[in-house]
Design an enzyme around this catalytic site. Structure first.
Site, short mmCIF file in Angstrom:
data_model
loop_
_atom_site.label_atom_id
_atom_site.label_comp_id
_atom_site.label_asym_id
_atom_site.label_seq_id
_atom_site.Cartn_x
_atom_site.Cartn_y
_atom_site.Cartn_z
N LYS A 22 0.91 -0.99 0.02
CA LYS A 22 0.12 0.10 0.03
C LYS A 22 0.94 1.11 -0.08
CE LYS A 22 -1.65 1.70 4.05
NZ LYS A 22 -1.45 2.97 4.37
N ASN A 23 1.81 1.30 0.83
CA ASN A 23 2.65 2.44 0.98
C ASN A 23 3.69 2.84 -0.29
OD1 ASN A 23 1.15 3.06 3.27
ND2 ASN A 23 2.70 2.45 4.80
N CYS A 117 -4.47 13.49 12.83
CA CYS A 117 -5.15 12.10 12.75
C CYS A 117 -5.08 11.53 13.92
CB CYS A 117 -4.86 11.29 11.51
SG CYS A 117 -3.30 10.34 11.73
N ARG A 122 0.92 15.12 12.97
CA ARG A 122 1.37 14.91 11.58
C ARG A 122 1.72 16.02 10.98
NH1 ARG A 122 -1.17 9.39 9.62
NH2 ARG A 122 0.80 9.11 8.57
N ASP A 307 4.61 0.83 12.11
CA ASP A 307 3.46 0.10 11.56
C ASP A 307 3.32 -1.30 11.96
OD1 ASP A 307 2.79 2.51 10.22
OD2 ASP A 307 3.44 1.92 8.22
N ARG A 400 -8.56 -0.33 4.78
CA ARG A 400 -7.78 0.76 4.12
C ARG A 400 -6.38 -0.09 3.85
NH1 ARG A 400 -7.04 6.15 7.42
NH2 ARG A 400 -5.85 6.33 5.72
C1 EPZ Z 1 4.26 7.13 6.40
O1 EPZ Z 1 3.66 8.23 6.83
C2 EPZ Z 1 3.34 5.73 6.20
N1 EPZ Z 1 2.23 6.23 5.34
C3 EPZ Z 1 2.79 5.51 7.70
O2 EPZ Z 1 2.18 4.23 7.51
C4 EPZ Z 1 4.11 5.16 8.62
O3 EPZ Z 1 3.61 4.88 9.99
C5 EPZ Z 1 5.00 6.43 8.59
O4 EPZ Z 1 5.52 6.57 7.29
C6 EPZ Z 1 6.32 6.28 9.33
O5 EPZ Z 1 6.97 5.23 8.71
C7 EPZ Z 1 2.46 6.02 3.86
O6 EPZ Z 1 3.23 5.65 3.50
C8 EPZ Z 1 1.14 6.45 3.33
P1 EPZ Z 1 6.25 10.55 8.18
P2 EPZ Z 1 3.97 9.61 6.81
O7 EPZ Z 1 6.31 11.89 7.48
O8 EPZ Z 1 4.91 10.00 5.48
C9 EPZ Z 1 6.45 13.92 11.71
C10 EPZ Z 1 0.16 3.05 7.73
O9 EPZ Z 1 -0.22 2.25 8.90
N2 EPZ Z 1 6.36 14.72 10.68
O10 EPZ Z 1 7.36 9.57 8.03
O11 EPZ Z 1 2.79 10.62 6.87
C11 EPZ Z 1 5.13 13.04 11.95
O12 EPZ Z 1 4.43 13.76 12.62
C12 EPZ Z 1 0.65 4.30 7.87
O13 EPZ Z 1 0.23 2.26 6.71
C13 EPZ Z 1 6.71 16.28 10.86
O14 EPZ Z 1 7.01 16.67 11.96
O15 EPZ Z 1 4.86 9.69 8.03
C14 EPZ Z 1 5.78 11.95 12.47
O16 EPZ Z 1 5.69 12.18 13.90
C15 EPZ Z 1 0.24 5.23 9.16
N3 EPZ Z 1 6.88 17.06 9.62
C16 EPZ Z 1 7.20 11.60 11.93
O17 EPZ Z 1 7.56 12.77 11.33
C17 EPZ Z 1 6.52 16.65 8.86
O18 EPZ Z 1 6.58 17.67 7.79
C18 EPZ Z 1 7.18 10.63 10.76
O19 EPZ Z 1 6.23 11.02 9.66
C19 EPZ Z 1 6.61 15.39 8.27
C20 EPZ Z 1 6.27 14.67 9.37
#
Ligand code: EPZ
Length: 420
Positions: A22-23, A117, A122, A307, A400
């Site tokens: 998915k990701n 969320c 996030r 995850d 999802r």
């Molecule tokens: C991806 O989300 C995945 N989603 C998530 O999977 C996964 O949990 C996550 O990466 C971490 O591995 C997809 O790939 C579609 P991040 P993403 O940006 O990209 C902070 C699932 O269950 N952050 O790596 O949204 C953020 O708040 C999902 O399949 C900022 O502060 O995650 C978080 O604490 C859920 N500022 C951390 O970084 C930003 O601009 C990591 O988030 C961006 C992120």
């Protein structure tokens, strides 16, 4: 609203095929916006989030054809609009990754802010910082990010303040059509980033360093169509391995990739599982034993994935001994704990990032509620082990991210039914 009815107490045993990731599929579908030729993508999982992304591409004006094998052909030759509306982005944060490709190809884009969320705030500050470094002018108006650039984006050195998967994806896609070279430091190293970079390369992008924390992209004027197949889903793989281990069972998972799961396989072995890898097949056998409690701490790849934290925690809940589960990526990813405790587990949340899990001999069925995608599957793991029949409500979260969940669990001998 659909619910799952699970009668626990059976050892999972059997074989199944792992779906496409998915990701990976989501950003790869978004990346088709970079070209005006058709892109054909195979091994796309049949999931709600994928449908949402396809709906978004359609709403922007791309033509999307899906065949019966879930091969998706996208042609984004002429777009009717460059705006990703709130109604779609709010249901799936991953929609935000259309911003980079739209801006790079058309010089303008408007994408709704995804907002917070269940698992945490996030923010998207790192995505915006990166695009600004590439020369975009960005303003946030009425809940929408409006980005524009005069001419092409310009390559730049971008160092993320933290590791972000979506941020790395947005900048990587945008940089492909920028003028000059972009260097992304502190980039995410997740296998899904490598898959996206490989897809972009198949479209003619010049990328090096994917899979390391420094990615370099030499921008090109134009990319072209291609055919590509999405990597296997490592989270689905790990989830079924954990589910089997928690029940003392034995599974054979096909069409997967063990090299993307090393941290998880190591923790499963530490819990007492016999894990064997043969090419694209992973076999796990617990020989009917109860797992041993093992500490885990989530971290960006190659660390233990956030995850899979909830599912592993559910296994620890019925393991022999006490364990500490530490979540370092999201600030609110322990919502499953309360629900698992309803089944008789003994888990204390010590701080926002730490849970202490004291393994119990058995769990007892109770009605529970799914709160987010991975947390939902942790309830499935607990229900598979519990005595009696557990009703899991709000399983739209599971749909999802897990393809045909009840069919796959039934293939492994579980007593599972979907009810309305
Ligand atoms: C991806 O989300 C995945 N989603 C998530 O999977 C996964 O949990 C996550 O990466 C971490 O591995 C997809 O790939 C579609 P991040 P993403 O940006 O990209 C902070 C699932 O269950 N952050 O790596 O949204 C953020 O708040 C999902 O399949 C900022 O502060 O995650 C978080 O604490 C859920 N500022 C951390 O970084 C930003 O601009 C990591 O988030 C961006 C992120």
């Amino acid at each position: 609203m659909d619910k799952l009815l699970i009668t626990g107490g059976r050892c999972l045993s059997g074989s199944l095929r792992i779906s496409g990731a998915k990701n990976s599929a989501l950003p790869i579908l978004a990346a088709t916006l970079l070209i005006d030729e058709p892109a054909i993508i195979g091994n796309i999982p049949h999931l709600h989030d994928v449908t949402t992304m396809i709906e978004l591409l359609g709403c922007l004006g791309a033509q999307v054809v899906v065949d019966e094998k879930m091969r998706v052909e996208v042609t984004a030759a002429h777009l009717g609009q460059l705006k990703a509306p709130y109604e779609l982005v709010k249901t799936m944060r991953a929609s935000f990754v259309v911003l980079g490709p739209l801006l790079a190809r058309f010089g303008a884009a408007e994408v709704s802010l995804p907002g917070g969320c269940a698992i945490g705030a996030r923010p998207v500050d790192q995505h915006l910082k990166g695009l600004e470094a590439l020369g975009a002018e960005i303003e946030v108006v009425d809940g929408y990010v409006r980005a524009k650039v005069d001419g092409r984006l310009r390559g730049a050195d971008i160092a993320f303040d933290l590791v972000t998967v979506g941020g790395t994806e947005n900048i990587l896609m945008a940089a492909c059509l920028a003028e000059g070279t972009t260097r992304i430091s502190n980039a995410a190293r997740e296998p899904e980033i490598v898959d996206l970079a490989n897809f972009l390369s198949a479209m003619g992008a010049r990328i090096s360093g994917q899979g390391t924390s420094v990615i370099e992209v030499e921008g090109v004027q134009r990319l072209h169509g291609c055919e590509y197949s999405v990597m296997p889903d490592r989270v689905e793989t790990g989830t079924y391995l954990i589910a089997a281990a928690a029940t003392g069972g034995r599974v054979k998972l096909q069409q997967t990739d063990a090299s993307t799961l090393e941290a998880v396989l190591e923790k499963l072995r530490a819990a007492g599982a016999d894990v064997r890898v043969d090419g694209a097949v992973i076999e796990l056998d617990m020989h009917g034993r109860r797992p041993k409690a093992v500490d885990i701490e989530t971290a960006p790849y190659p660390g233990f994935p956030t995850d899979m934290q909830a599912q592993y925690l559910a296994m620890n809940a019925v393991a022999i001994g006490e364990s500490r589960v530490t979540e370092t990526i999201f600030e609110n990813r322990f919502m499953h704990v309360q629900e698992i405790n309803r089944l008789g587990a003994d888990i204390d949340i010590q701080s926002a990032s730490t849970a202490i899990v004291r393994g119990v001999d058995s769990l007892k069925a109770a009605p529970v509620m799914a709160t987010d995608l991975r947390a939902s599957f942790s309830l499935v793991v607990a229900a598979l082990v519990a005595e009696g029949t557990t009703l899991i409500d709000r399983i739209y979260h599971i749909d999802r991210g897990y393809e045909t969940i009840e069919e796959k669990l039934q293939l492994l001998g579980a007593d599972v039914q979907r009810v309305r």
